[in-house]
Design a protein around this motif. Sequence first.
Motif, PDB file in Angstrom:
ATOM      1  N   ILE A  58      37.336  83.798  62.750  1.00  0.00           N
ATOM      2  CA  ILE A  58      36.417  84.669  63.482  1.00  0.00           C
ATOM      3  C   ILE A  58      36.368  84.227  64.937  1.00  0.00           C
ATOM      4  CG2 ILE A  58      34.000  85.398  63.706  1.00  0.00           C
ATOM      5  CD1 ILE A  58      33.711  84.846  60.693  1.00  0.00           C
ATOM      6  N   GLY A  59      36.334  85.178  65.838  1.00  0.00           N
ATOM      7  CA  GLY A  59      36.133  84.905  67.253  1.00  0.00           C
ATOM      8  C   GLY A  59      35.352  86.037  67.880  1.00  0.00           C
ATOM      9  N   GLY A  60      34.532  85.720  68.869  1.00  0.00           N
ATOM     10  CA  GLY A  60      33.775  86.794  69.490  1.00  0.00           C
ATOM     11  C   GLY A  60      32.931  86.342  70.655  1.00  0.00           C
ATOM     12  N   ARG A  61      32.128  87.266  71.126  1.00  0.00           N
ATOM     13  CA  ARG A  61      31.269  87.050  72.286  1.00  0.00           C
ATOM     14  C   ARG A  61      29.892  87.612  71.963  1.00  0.00           C
ATOM     15  NH1 ARG A  61      31.185  84.040  76.940  1.00  0.00           N
ATOM     16  NH2 ARG A  61      30.556  85.219  78.768  1.00  0.00           N
ATOM     17  N   ARG A  62      28.870  86.805  72.244  1.00  0.00           N
ATOM     18  CA  ARG A  62      27.474  87.243  72.068  1.00  0.00           C
ATOM     19  C   ARG A  62      26.895  87.509  73.447  1.00  0.00           C
ATOM     20  NH1 ARG A  62      22.908  84.476  68.251  1.00  0.00           N
ATOM     21  NH2 ARG A  62      21.184  85.789  68.882  1.00  0.00           N
ATOM     22  N   PHE A  63      26.359  88.712  73.629  1.00  0.00           N
ATOM     23  CA  PHE A  63      25.767  89.127  74.898  1.00  0.00           C
ATOM     24  C   PHE A  63      24.256  89.016  74.752  1.00  0.00           C
ATOM     25  CE2 PHE A  63      29.818  91.176  74.287  1.00  0.00           C
ATOM     26  CZ  PHE A  63      30.481  90.877  75.464  1.00  0.00           C
ATOM     27  N   ASN A  64      23.711  87.950  75.299  1.00  0.00           N
ATOM     28  CA  ASN A  64      22.274  87.699  75.194  1.00  0.00           C
ATOM     29  C   ASN A  64      21.516  88.546  76.201  1.00  0.00           C
ATOM     30  OD1 ASN A  64      22.121  85.632  73.117  1.00  0.00           O
ATOM     31  ND2 ASN A  64      23.241  84.344  74.555  1.00  0.00           N
ATOM     32  N   GLY A  65      20.394  89.088  75.761  1.00  0.00           N
ATOM     33  CA  GLY A  65      19.543  89.878  76.640  1.00  0.00           C
ATOM     34  C   GLY A  65      18.838  88.989  77.654  1.00  0.00           C
ATOM     35  N   SER A  66      17.917  89.554  78.396  1.00  0.00           N
ATOM     36  CA  SER A  66      17.182  88.785  79.407  1.00  0.00           C
ATOM     37  C   SER A  66      15.839  88.342  78.850  1.00  0.00           C
ATOM     38  CB  SER A  66      16.982  89.614  80.678  1.00  0.00           C
ATOM     39  OG  SER A  66      16.223  90.762  80.373  1.00  0.00           O
ATOM     40  N   SER A  67      15.339  87.235  79.394  1.00  0.00           N
ATOM     41  CA  SER A  67      14.078  86.662  78.942  1.00  0.00           C
ATOM     42  C   SER A  67      13.303  86.149  80.147  1.00  0.00           C
ATOM     43  CB  SER A  67      14.360  85.504  77.974  1.00  0.00           C
ATOM     44  OG  SER A  67      13.186  84.761  77.721  1.00  0.00           O
ATOM     45  N   ASP A  68      11.982  86.314  80.111  1.00  0.00           N
ATOM     46  CA  ASP A  68      11.133  85.763  81.170  1.00  0.00           C
ATOM     47  C   ASP A  68      11.020  84.247  81.066  1.00  0.00           C
ATOM     48  OD1 ASP A  68      10.669  88.308  82.145  1.00  0.00           O
ATOM     49  OD2 ASP A  68       8.814  88.568  81.000  1.00  0.00           O
ATOM     50  N   LEU A  69      11.248  83.696  79.866  1.00  0.00           N
ATOM     51  CA  LEU A  69      11.087  82.255  79.643  1.00  0.00           C
ATOM     52  C   LEU A  69      12.385  81.459  79.766  1.00  0.00           C
ATOM     53  CD1 LEU A  69       8.686  82.301  76.566  1.00  0.00           C
ATOM     54  CD2 LEU A  69       8.092  81.913  78.954  1.00  0.00           C
ATOM     55  N   PHE A  70      13.529  82.100  79.489  1.00  0.00           N
ATOM     56  CA  PHE A  70      14.797  81.381  79.428  1.00  0.00           C
ATOM     57  C   PHE A  70      15.851  82.073  80.282  1.00  0.00           C
ATOM     58  CE2 PHE A  70      12.663  81.087  75.291  1.00  0.00           C
ATOM     59  CZ  PHE A  70      12.479  79.719  75.207  1.00  0.00           C
ATOM     60  N   ALA A  71      16.697  81.279  80.937  1.00  0.00           N
ATOM     61  CA  ALA A  71      17.847  81.809  81.675  1.00  0.00           C
ATOM     62  C   ALA A  71      19.017  81.906  80.694  1.00  0.00           C
ATOM     63  CB  ALA A  71      18.186  80.906  82.849  1.00  0.00           C
ATOM     64  N   LEU A  72      19.050  83.000  79.935  1.00  0.00           N
ATOM     65  CA  LEU A  72      20.043  83.163  78.879  1.00  0.00           C
ATOM     66  C   LEU A  72      21.412  83.499  79.444  1.00  0.00           C
ATOM     67  CD1 LEU A  72      17.919  85.244  76.342  1.00  0.00           C
ATOM     68  CD2 LEU A  72      18.403  82.787  76.277  1.00  0.00           C
ATOM     69  N   GLU A  73      22.447  82.925  78.816  1.00  0.00           N
ATOM     70  CA  GLU A  73      23.831  83.190  79.191  1.00  0.00           C
ATOM     71  C   GLU A  73      24.558  83.816  77.999  1.00  0.00           C
ATOM     72  OE1 GLU A  73      25.395  79.375  80.245  1.00  0.00           O
ATOM     73  OE2 GLU A  73      24.122  79.180  82.011  1.00  0.00           O
ATOM     74  N   ASP A  74      25.563  84.628  78.281  1.00  0.00           N
ATOM     75  CA  ASP A  74      26.424  85.135  77.215  1.00  0.00           C
ATOM     76  C   ASP A  74      27.285  83.972  76.719  1.00  0.00           C
ATOM     77  OD1 ASP A  74      25.308  87.589  77.771  1.00  0.00           O
ATOM     78  OD2 ASP A  74      26.992  88.255  78.997  1.00  0.00           O
ATOM     79  N   VAL A  75      27.612  83.975  75.434  1.00  0.00           N
ATOM     80  CA  VAL A  75      28.298  82.817  74.842  1.00  0.00           C
ATOM     81  C   VAL A  75      29.474  83.247  73.976  1.00  0.00           C
ATOM     82  CG1 VAL A  75      26.200  81.407  74.867  1.00  0.00           C
ATOM     83  CG2 VAL A  75      26.730  82.766  72.841  1.00  0.00           C
ATOM     84  N   TRP A  76      30.426  82.325  73.812  1.00  0.00           N
ATOM     85  CA  TRP A  76      31.568  82.507  72.920  1.00  0.00           C
ATOM     86  C   TRP A  76      31.224  81.932  71.557  1.00  0.00           C
ATOM     87  CZ3 TRP A  76      35.217  85.696  74.308  1.00  0.00           C
ATOM     88  CH2 TRP A  76      35.464  85.907  75.667  1.00  0.00           C
ATOM     89  N   LEU A  77      31.865  82.465  70.534  1.00  0.00           N
ATOM     90  CA  LEU A  77      31.687  81.938  69.184  1.00  0.00           C
ATOM     91  C   LEU A  77      33.022  81.952  68.454  1.00  0.00           C
ATOM     92  CD1 LEU A  77      31.519  84.520  66.866  1.00  0.00           C
ATOM     93  CD2 LEU A  77      29.580  84.980  68.327  1.00  0.00           C
ATOM     94  N   ALA A  78      33.152  81.049  67.482  1.00  0.00           N
ATOM     95  CA  ALA A  78      34.380  80.954  66.692  1.00  0.00           C
ATOM     96  C   ALA A  78      34.041  80.352  65.339  1.00  0.00           C
ATOM     97  CB  ALA A  78      35.412  80.092  67.417  1.00  0.00           C
ATOM     98  N   GLY A  79      34.907  80.559  64.391  1.00  0.00           N
ATOM     99  CA  GLY A  79      34.677  79.985  63.077  1.00  0.00           C
ATOM    100  C   GLY A  79      35.779  80.337  62.111  1.00  0.00           C
TER     101      GLY A  79
END
Length: 152
Positions: A58-79
């Motif tokens: 498995i491989g992919g990309r997670r697109f994280n939304g925005s948050s007032d509390l956290f500076a979220l970044e989009d991330v890679w994933l694999a497994g």
Amino acid sequence: LAAGYSFFLGGRTYFDAVGKVKLPTASEAKFLGTGSTDFTLQGELLQGLSDEVSIGLIGGRRFNGSSDLFALEDVWLAGGGIYYTGEEVTLGLDYEWREGATATAPDISEATASVTYKLSDALRLQGYGYTGFADGSPDLGGGLQVLYRFGQ
């Protein structure tokens, strides 16, 4: 929520295109969630080794939304994983790695064991348990899922 489509590549090989949506259901005020809706696009390559045993990557990309509390970044994933499929029961053992969702968050590294029972051609019940290997992973967890396959 997840949806996917399987493409037959020939022999015992399949490619699944999968889309997922994580809805903000946990309390942001209690720091249990980010309060954002996140989207994941991933590909899964599945190779049958026999009629009962298969392996997957498995491989992919997670697109994280925005948050007032956290500076979220989009991330890679694999497994990857290995699976045994019988007449009514499927056993699975998976490993997943995912980048931390903030600049200072540790990566996630965990293994999941699952048992899926076929209730009908379209309906399945799955129980699973998991454990983490990194600071960003839970020590233990588990749950139940109901899976429905359209077009069956």
